[in-house]
Design a protein around this motif. Structure first.
Motif, PDB file in Angstrom:
ATOM      1  N   ALA A  17       0.813  -1.217   0.000  1.00  0.00           N
ATOM      2  CA  ALA A  17       0.000   0.000   0.000  1.00  0.00           C
ATOM      3  C   ALA A  17       0.850   1.273   0.000  1.00  0.00           C
ATOM      4  N   HIS A  18       2.164   1.138  -0.203  1.00  0.00           N
ATOM      5  CA  HIS A  18       3.028   2.325  -0.302  1.00  0.00           C
ATOM      6  C   HIS A  18       4.153   2.037  -1.288  1.00  0.00           C
ATOM      7  N   ASN A  19       4.895   3.062  -1.649  1.00  0.00           N
ATOM      8  CA  ASN A  19       5.910   2.920  -2.701  1.00  0.00           C
ATOM      9  C   ASN A  19       7.349   2.967  -2.190  1.00  0.00           C
ATOM     10  N   VAL A  20       7.552   2.829  -0.876  1.00  0.00           N
ATOM     11  CA  VAL A  20       8.911   2.814  -0.350  1.00  0.00           C
ATOM     12  C   VAL A  20       9.525   1.439  -0.608  1.00  0.00           C
ATOM     13  N   SER A  21      10.686   1.436  -1.245  1.00  0.00           N
ATOM     14  CA  SER A  21      11.346   0.180  -1.587  1.00  0.00           C
ATOM     15  C   SER A  21      12.783   0.208  -1.093  1.00  0.00           C
ATOM     16  N   ARG A  22      13.265  -0.951  -0.652  1.00  0.00           N
ATOM     17  CA  ARG A  22      14.654  -1.045  -0.214  1.00  0.00           C
ATOM     18  C   ARG A  22      15.625  -0.741  -1.354  1.00  0.00           C
ATOM     19  N   GLN A  23      15.178  -0.909  -2.591  1.00  0.00           N
ATOM     20  CA  GLN A  23      16.042  -0.626  -3.733  1.00  0.00           C
ATOM     21  C   GLN A  23      16.459   0.842  -3.779  1.00  0.00           C
ATOM     22  N   HIS A  24      15.651   1.719  -3.155  1.00  0.00           N
ATOM     23  CA  HIS A  24      15.928   3.152  -3.179  1.00  0.00           C
ATOM     24  C   HIS A  24      16.514   3.662  -1.866  1.00  0.00           C
ATOM     25  N   ILE A  25      16.789   2.733  -0.951  1.00  0.00           N
ATOM     26  CA  ILE A  25      17.397   3.086   0.333  1.00  0.00           C
ATOM     27  C   ILE A  25      18.877   2.733   0.250  1.00  0.00           C
TER      28      ILE A  25
END
Length: 443
Positions: A17-25
């Motif tokens: 339900a959200h767009n936070v991804s470890r790929q961008h951390i």
């Protein structure tokens, strides 16, 4: 601040339900989160990193919140460095990154009647507001819930939990992300008095994200803008750089002026804004800075401050110039006082004030175009910044466009090249007539 002013129970937003991804951390932030978890502590990504990821932006850095104390963080990460007095936290080096790790805080309290407002690190004073509501200490720790409610804006109080990839929301931040608005947690008047810099952050973050400022959050700003005078000048220097060395520099300037905040940061420049050409010069500098940021080119505070303070220098010089003093004489005479006065409000470190004054001092040298003077000026390390500043002054109506055009063509090799010493015709030296020798016939 009462918790019943916002959501009393957290909302857990699952991964789908959200767009936070470890790929961008960043890997460094992930390592810190996992290492704290393996050591038995809670650890969340929080603040601007989560906010920007939710907004579809790539954060420049990441912050972590944990239930581990700063000393416990240092036990987990031997290379961590504990910093801060007003707000103690840990800087953890992870690869090539510095990850800021802060312990959950609780809400500051007001002093009891008759309690001394001291500035030491005593336990009794680590969690204190002064009589005006400004935070003096923020070093009493609390729970995740406490930490959420003491943060400034709802969209900055969202926590990413790496154990299940969820977002934890105590304060309605996800709803405000969807509504694209900045909203303070709690009573705006109280929260701004706790930390007046929040007024600057409201403007900066709203423009960065393209959000609006919720009406109740915006309402007290004009009245409370004078509280910025109580903020240390070094801290305001950092905030000014964030506001103006950005792609949103011009929009930030407009909003700061509208809310009366710019006039508190730069009182004398603010008083000059109605003078002819002043806004043109400042906007030109801000537009150029924004373009360089967008092109990922280096920017310098020295040039920015040169533009922001030049209108004051120019105003102070006018009587002397009218009496016949040259620009080359007037600039060093008046610029020092302007800088000294300004640093009382917003600090300007010497590493920036020195090149700023050099940019000003080089302006009269653009008039001298004979001989090898252009060559010597063009070799000066501040020439390019001084030339760009000449273009700003020309656009503001201070200089004849022909002067700026000549220097533009000179750099392109199109202007008439001034003669060098080897090119000048050699002056013919008169031969001295030799006096006739004395008559020696009688000798």
């Amino acid at each position: 601040m009462k918790k019943d002013t916002v959501i009393s129970e957290p909302t857990i937003i699952p991964r789908d339900a959200h767009n936070v991804s470890r790929q961008h951390i960043s890997q460094g932030a992930l390592d810190v989160l996992y290492d704290l978890g393996r050591a038995g502590y809670e650890a969340y990504l929080v603040g601007g990193g989560v906010r920007d990821l939710l907004a579809g932006l790539q954060p420049k850095d990441f912050d972590v919140a944990t239930d581990a104390s700063p000393e416990q963080v240092k036990e987990v990460f031997r290379r961590a460095r504990l910093i801060g007095r007003r707000f103690r936290l840990a800087h953890v080096r992870a690869g090539g990154e510095i990850i800021e790790v802060a312990t959950f805080r609780a809400q500051p309290r007001s002093p009891e009647e008759g309690e001394a407002l001291v500035e030491d690190d005593g336990e009794d004073h680590d969690h204190l507001l002064d009589e005006g509501g400004r935070i003096l200490r923020d070093n009493v720790y609390g729970t995740l819930e406490d930490d959420a409610f003491r943060r400034d804006f709802t969209i900055n109080a969202l926590y990413y939990r790496v154990t299940d990839f969820s977002v934890v929301d105590y304060v309605g931040g996800m709803a405000d992300m969807a509504a694209r608005q900045m909203r303070l947690i709690g009573d705006p008047d109280t929260r701004y008095r706790e930390d007046p810099v929040r007024m600057l952050r409201a403007v900066r973050i709203a423009n960065k994200l393209g959000f609006g400022i919720e009406p109740a959050t915006a309402a007290p700003i004009r009245e409370l803008a004078p509280l910025l005078t109580d903020v240390p000048s070094a801290r305001l220097f950092d905030e000014v750089l964030k506001l103006f060395l950005s792609a949103q520099a011009e929009k930030n300037f407009d909003d700061l002026v509208d809310y009366g905040l710019f006039q508190q940061l730069f009182p004398r420049t603010g008083a000059c804004l109605e003078r002819p050409g002043v806004e043109t010069l400042i906007r030109g500098a801000l537009q150029g800075t924004a373009q360089r940021v967008l092109e990922d080119k280096p920017v310098t505070p020295a040039f920015l401050y040169a533009a922001l303070l030049w209108p004051v220098v120019r105003q102070d010089m006018e009587p002397a110039l009218a009496e016949g003093q040259s620009l080359a004489q007037a600039i060093p005479t008046f610029s020092g006082d302007v800088v000294t006065e300004q640093v009382e409000t917003v600090a300007i470190p010497r590493r920036f004030s020195t090149p700023m004054r050099e940019i000003w001092a080089l302006q009269p040298r653009f008039y001298r175009r004979n001989g090898r003077r252009p060559e010597r000026l063009a070799a000066h390390p501040r020439f390019r910044a001084a030339y760009d500043f000449l273009l700003l002054r020309t656009a503001a109506g201070e200089e004849d466009p022909e002067l700026a055009q000549w220097w533009t063509e000179y750099q392109e090799g199109q202007a008439p090249t001034p003669p060098t010493s080897s090119d000048r015709p050699k002056r013919r030296r008169r031969r001295r007539r030799r006096r006739p020798a004395a008559d020696s016939a009688s000798e």
